[in-house]
Scaffold this motif. Structure first.
Motif, PDB file in Angstrom:
ATOM      1  N   TYR A   5       0.806  -1.147   0.018  1.00 47.87           N
ATOM      2  CA  TYR A   5      -0.037   0.057  -0.257  1.00 47.87           C
ATOM      3  C   TYR A   5       0.740   1.173   0.086  1.00 47.87           C
ATOM      4  O   TYR A   5       1.930   1.196   0.517  1.00 47.87           O
ATOM      5  N   ARG A   6       0.112   2.490  -0.645  1.00 49.36           N
ATOM      6  CA  ARG A   6       1.172   3.650  -0.467  1.00 49.36           C
ATOM      7  C   ARG A   6       0.338   4.624  -0.279  1.00 49.36           C
ATOM      8  O   ARG A   6      -0.924   4.877  -0.521  1.00 49.36           O
ATOM      9  N   CYS A   7       0.753   5.680   0.852  1.00 49.39           N
ATOM     10  CA  CYS A   7       0.249   6.639   1.482  1.00 49.39           C
ATOM     11  C   CYS A   7       0.850   7.797   0.953  1.00 49.39           C
ATOM     12  O   CYS A   7       2.078   8.275   0.913  1.00 49.39           O
ATOM     13  N   GLU A   8       0.050   8.871   0.229  1.00 47.97           N
ATOM     14  CA  GLU A   8       0.603  10.057  -0.284  1.00 47.97           C
ATOM     15  C   GLU A   8      -0.038  11.331   0.628  1.00 47.97           C
ATOM     16  O   GLU A   8      -1.253  11.351   0.632  1.00 47.97           O
ATOM     17  N   LEU A   9       0.602  12.463   0.961  1.00 50.36           N
ATOM     18  CA  LEU A   9       0.059  13.534   1.573  1.00 50.36           C
ATOM     19  C   LEU A   9       0.428  14.612   0.746  1.00 50.36           C
ATOM     20  O   LEU A   9       1.545  14.778   0.388  1.00 50.36           O
ATOM     21  N   GLY A  10      -0.976  15.019   0.269  1.00 52.10           N
ATOM     22  CA  GLY A  10      -0.682  16.212  -0.726  1.00 52.10           C
ATOM     23  C   GLY A  10      -0.473  17.527  -0.062  1.00 52.10           C
ATOM     24  O   GLY A  10      -0.508  17.676   1.159  1.00 52.10           O
ATOM     25  N   SER A  11      -0.014  18.717  -1.087  1.00 47.18           N
ATOM     26  CA  SER A  11       0.336  19.947  -0.692  1.00 47.18           C
ATOM     27  C   SER A  11      -0.155  20.826  -1.564  1.00 47.18           C
ATOM     28  O   SER A  11      -0.480  20.523  -2.626  1.00 47.18           O
TER      29      SER A  11
END
Length: 320
Positions: free
Chosen positions: A232-238
């Protein structure tokens, strides 16, 4: 002190406060306190011909708290709001202590000189602590940190850029239990310009499927099965074009836990074997007869005496 005492103290005040540390002059509360000191306190506590010069030197000293050599370990010309708040509170507390003491003339100048001398060490320690612990604390990812530039008192967002990939985490969970993937890092709460957390399922052909997206940094999946194992991959956007954080999770689903039932000590054994079960012969043990208790023996003797008494009474009645 002689007639030259107060002018000499004023000159000493002008020459001993450089270079001070910090940039508390950027705080409106500090500027308001300095104006109140000039308008309300000095007229009744210092000779009129010295008031203007002393006040100019005090303001100049506080403004020059921003003049520091750039040093990566102690000061980089910027502070955050928390550091500025601590520094301002310390200065305002010391100024109030002096005005509450009702110091006048030479004593007031001495107290102010000593207070500014101590303030230099206080601001230096705050700046060094911020530089060491709070300035750009992220070890990976893109952190947008709001800072105050001491030279201009302007608040701007500083982009602290590190590697966006924050590594891979191993997660093991038993079948039919809950899988929890936590994507939050310590510096996320103090960073600005962050948007949403997005969790993706990564397949073997490197394609991805969006699982969830939102402000919550934790993905929870209940009652996992073997098919839920994988990457699984988690990405926090900006608000900028690139993501702030990327974290991979490698999930392993273990077999279901075996729960052994321990029978209660009060459970009675059954004489009959249930249908379909195999009876197991256990070795016979000799059970010794239990010895009657004294109370039971006494009851038996009394009962015997009563019986014999009735028999004797019956015989006497028949004979009579």
């Amino acid at each position: 002190m002689g007639p030259w005492g107060l002018p000499l103290l004023v000159a000493t005040l002008a020459g001993c406060v450089f270079p001070a540390r910090g940039c508390v002059i950027c705080d409106p509360k500090v500027r308001e306190a300095l104006n109140s000191l000039e308008a309300d306190y000095l007229p009744g506590h210092l000779e009129a011909n010295h008031q203007k010069k002393v006040m100019e030197k005090i303001k100049q000293a506080v403004e020059d708290f921003k003049d520091l050599p750039i040093d990566e370990d102690s000061y980089m010309g910027v502070v955050d709001e928390a550091t500025l708040e601590k520094a301002s509170w310390s200065l305002l507390k010391d100024m109030k202590r002096i005005t509450d003491s009702d110091a006048k003339g030479e004593l007031f100048v001495k107290e102010m000189l000593w207070m500014l001398h101590l303030a230099k060490n206080t601001f230096a320690s705050y700046a060094a602590q911020f530089q060491k612990e709070a300035f750009c604390p992220n070890k990976c990812g893109l952190m947008l940190q709001p800072l105050i530039w001491c030279s201009t008192c302007q608040k701007q967002v500083h982009a602290c850029r590190k590697s966006k990939n924050c590594g891979k985490r191993e997660v093991k969970v038993h079948q039919m239990e809950d899988m929890i993937l936590d994507c939050e890092l310590n510096w996320h709460k103090i960073s600005q310009g962050l948007t949403d957390y997005s969790f993706y399922r990564v397949w073997k052909n490197n394609s991805e499927t969006l699982v969830s997206r939102g402000k919550e940094p934790i993905l929870t999946k209940t009652m996992v099965r073997p098919k839920d194992a994988g990457t699984y991959r988690c990405e926090l956007g900006s608000i900028q074009s690139s993501p702030a954080t990327i974290i991979y999770f490698h999930v392993t689903v273990l077999p279901k836990r075996i729960q052994e039932e321990i029978p209660s000590p009060n459970t009675e054994t059954q004489d009959e074997t249930a249908l379909g079960e195999v009876a197991v012969d256990l070795p016979h043990t000799t059970v010794e007869p239990q010895t009657p208790k004294p109370e039971q023996l006494l009851r038996r003797r009394l009962f015997g005496v009563l019986i014999w008494g009735l028999v004797v009474l019956t015989v006497c009645v028949l004979i009579a």
